[in-house]
Design an enzyme around this catalytic site. Sequence first.
Site, PDB file in Angstrom:
ATOM      1  N   ASP A 145       0.835  -1.196   0.000  1.00 42.16           N
ATOM      2  CA  ASP A 145       0.000   0.000   0.000  1.00 42.16           C
ATOM      3  C   ASP A 145       0.878   1.256   0.000  1.00 42.16           C
ATOM      4  O   ASP A 145       2.070   1.220   0.308  1.00 42.16           O
ATOM      5  CB  ASP A 145      -0.896  -0.036   1.242  1.00 42.16           C
ATOM      6  CG  ASP A 145      -2.185   0.738   1.057  1.00 42.16           C
ATOM      7  OD1 ASP A 145      -2.321   1.462   0.054  1.00 42.16           O
ATOM      8  OD2 ASP A 145      -3.071   0.622   1.929  1.00 42.16           O
TER       9      ASP A 145
ATOM     10  N   GLU B  28       2.769   7.096  -2.450  1.00 44.70           N
ATOM     11  CA  GLU B  28       2.466   8.231  -3.338  1.00 44.70           C
ATOM     12  C   GLU B  28       2.920   9.573  -2.748  1.00 44.70           C
ATOM     13  O   GLU B  28       3.453  10.410  -3.478  1.00 44.70           O
ATOM     14  CB  GLU B  28       0.962   8.315  -3.605  1.00 44.70           C
ATOM     15  CG  GLU B  28       0.356   7.062  -4.191  1.00 44.70           C
ATOM     16  CD  GLU B  28      -0.216   6.137  -3.122  1.00 44.70           C
ATOM     17  OE1 GLU B  28      -0.772   5.093  -3.480  1.00 44.70           O
ATOM     18  OE2 GLU B  28      -0.107   6.481  -1.918  1.00 44.70           O
TER      19      GLU B  28
ATOM     20  N   ASP C 134      -8.835   3.679  -3.126  1.00 41.39           N
ATOM     21  CA  ASP C 134      -9.948   3.959  -2.219  1.00 41.39           C
ATOM     22  C   ASP C 134     -11.163   4.493  -2.970  1.00 41.39           C
ATOM     23  O   ASP C 134     -11.318   5.701  -3.188  1.00 41.39           O
ATOM     24  CB  ASP C 134      -9.515   4.970  -1.150  1.00 41.39           C
ATOM     25  CG  ASP C 134      -8.414   4.420  -0.261  1.00 41.39           C
ATOM     26  OD1 ASP C 134      -8.171   3.196  -0.315  1.00 41.39           O
ATOM     27  OD2 ASP C 134      -7.801   5.205   0.484  1.00 41.39           O
TER      28      ASP C 134
END
Length: 750
Positions: free
Chosen positions: A415, A418, A481
């Site tokens: 995950d 970014e 998400d």
Amino acid sequence: MKFTDGYWLLREGVTAAHPVEVLDVEAMDGTLEIHAPTQPIRHRGDLLKGPVVTISASAPMPDVIGVTFTHFEGEQPRGPEFDVTGQEFSPHISYDEEHATLTSGALSLKLARSGSWHLDFLAHGRTLTSSGPKGMGIMRNAATGAHYLREQLGLTVGTSVYGLGERFGPLVKNGQVVDIWNADGGTATEQAYKNVPFYLTDAGYGVFVDHPGKVSFEVGSEAVSRVQFSAETQELTYYVIYGPTPKDIIRKYTALTGRPALPPAWSFGLWLSTSFTTSYDEETVTSFIEGMRERELPLSVFHFDCFWMREFNWCDFQWDPRVFPDPAGMLSRLHERDLRVCVWINPYIAQRSPLFAEGKALGHLLRRPDGSVWQWDMWQPGMALVDFTSPAARDWYASKLEALLAQGVDCFKTDFGERVPTDVAWSDGSDPERMHNYYTYLYNRTVFDVLRKHRGEGEAVLFARSATSGSQKFPVHWGGDCEATYESMAESLRGGLSLGLSGFGYWSHDIGGFEGTPTPALFKRWIAFGLLSSHSRLHGSSSYRVPWLFDEESVDVLRLFTRLKLSLMPYLYEAARTAHAEGLPMMRAMVLEFPDDPGCAHLERQYMLGPDLLVAPVFDDEGDVSYYVPEGTWTHFLSGRTVTGPRWVRERHGFLSVPLLVRPGAVIPVGAVQDRPDYDLADGVTLRVYGLERGRQVTVPVGDVTFTVVREGDTLRATCSDPAAAWALAAGERTARAQAGTGFLSLELG
């Protein structure tokens, strides 16, 4: 980034210098070296003025031409650089009085040696795109001192632009502003987790901008008949890639930047997650798994999300002893249930984690220019980033994962990656702006290499969120998400199709949506979409995603579509092998398969799953759906009904159905197993033949066996790579069975 104020003026504070003509051009070792002044040369006095743009044109492989244009060559080179792989290839260079031409395969770059500046890219005598007057330029902002290089490539009438990573807006990018800058922005904004400076057109070519930092694209926006791209740099390289088909363009782009690895067969089964903030322990996990077994719901992978570790310790890679006192024993018990196990990780180290002090002391954490560790409180209090530019830091991080693999963990959900700062100093001296997007490449490569080393080639698989060009080599990626709404389901699909047109072979999403809890109807509609995707995972934020918590029909829907996907593994795994070998995505925008059908150019609510199955997810409680059928007679896989195109179709589907159509002339291999994805695909396979015309022959690879199906008059005949096997089926019959290796072949006439 926009530099102009309409057609005639520049924005306040912006100055521009454009090549206006060619001063000289020279061929050197297969490269055209061009000097282009930015003002007309009328007399010797004009030779004392600048700027002069230096341009190099070369060809790393057939049908690909690279152009590098430079202002100041004295800039100190700083990484990182994309890993671009060329071939030993020499293009052909020719001259006449008017032009210099560099030819690579069927693609040529034609430079005007006299008159105004003009650079054309042609194939078979047809101009694909051009850099014309005031296209290429040196752009400066007096207020900030920023220095940009800009290029504008022409768009012919009717050309559509695709790609640029996983973008959740309209699939066709014309009219959009796209900044290649990774961000944790969800699926509902113009921001993206996976930014790729590559665009594909339906006009026979694509363009890859070889710059890992921020590249700003104006796609038919600032100049409506051009694609503009710019970066804050002194040197910029781009490649024009000739197809001619969209598939050919992707094949050649991924030959340059890397092809996806082939994920293990077990990864194509159903993944079930604890979800994010839900409360769970081994008892909860076992109850989910047992509930799936009792309801005959095939499960392949169980995923532990963030709270397998202690709060505020992400990441320390230690199981929370309060709820998982025996992790090795638990993992062994899960393996005894024939499950693989995935655990969540990220590249950040919270201050409370014991690894923070360790990483700081060893110099493995990203630092500010003054030498202090870079930290902030967003996501985890006092968190730092692992500096993956350091080989020692990569080895240190990998060693923590190796301990988990030794316990029995099979794969990782990688995950984040970014929100990478630019006010930092990387250990290898990389430029912070260029490293912002590239960080995800180093992060996911580190984890993938650990898995490949310890699990073996062909067994490594990730569930990754962030990416950039080249990251397709480390599958699988999921959409991030999304919300529990039909609108978000649709934007997720747009993102996946856009990513597939950017060179990524495999893609997934959170079935039911991540944020919020879906209604039972939405959950059931999303299940059909999710199980007809490359990879399939049940995951949410604050609520569980086991189907019996929604309603009993959700159980039936999940059972039907999971079994359907597993039975399609002979077909799907061949599509996966094509993604690995050629770079073509498993989930394909319609334009990829039907580039000559103008009705497919803008389609973004349906897709091809592999080359022969059309999927149109239902975005409606009542089951109303509209989709486009290309030319020919297509067959509903689930019902056997036929639809003849080209035309639009409007239907209503119950929850146990979805538009899943077979392309005319296709042969779909259907497996004999419906409870797991990793099985002998050829054992007991059924070949379902749909509308095969007389005299036509189709080759069908199934695992390690190849079948050839031919229609001879009213007879269908199948032969196998096993020379002793052969079958015939009269057109009026339904099935014929015979031995095929260790099992049997059933040939059905559709």
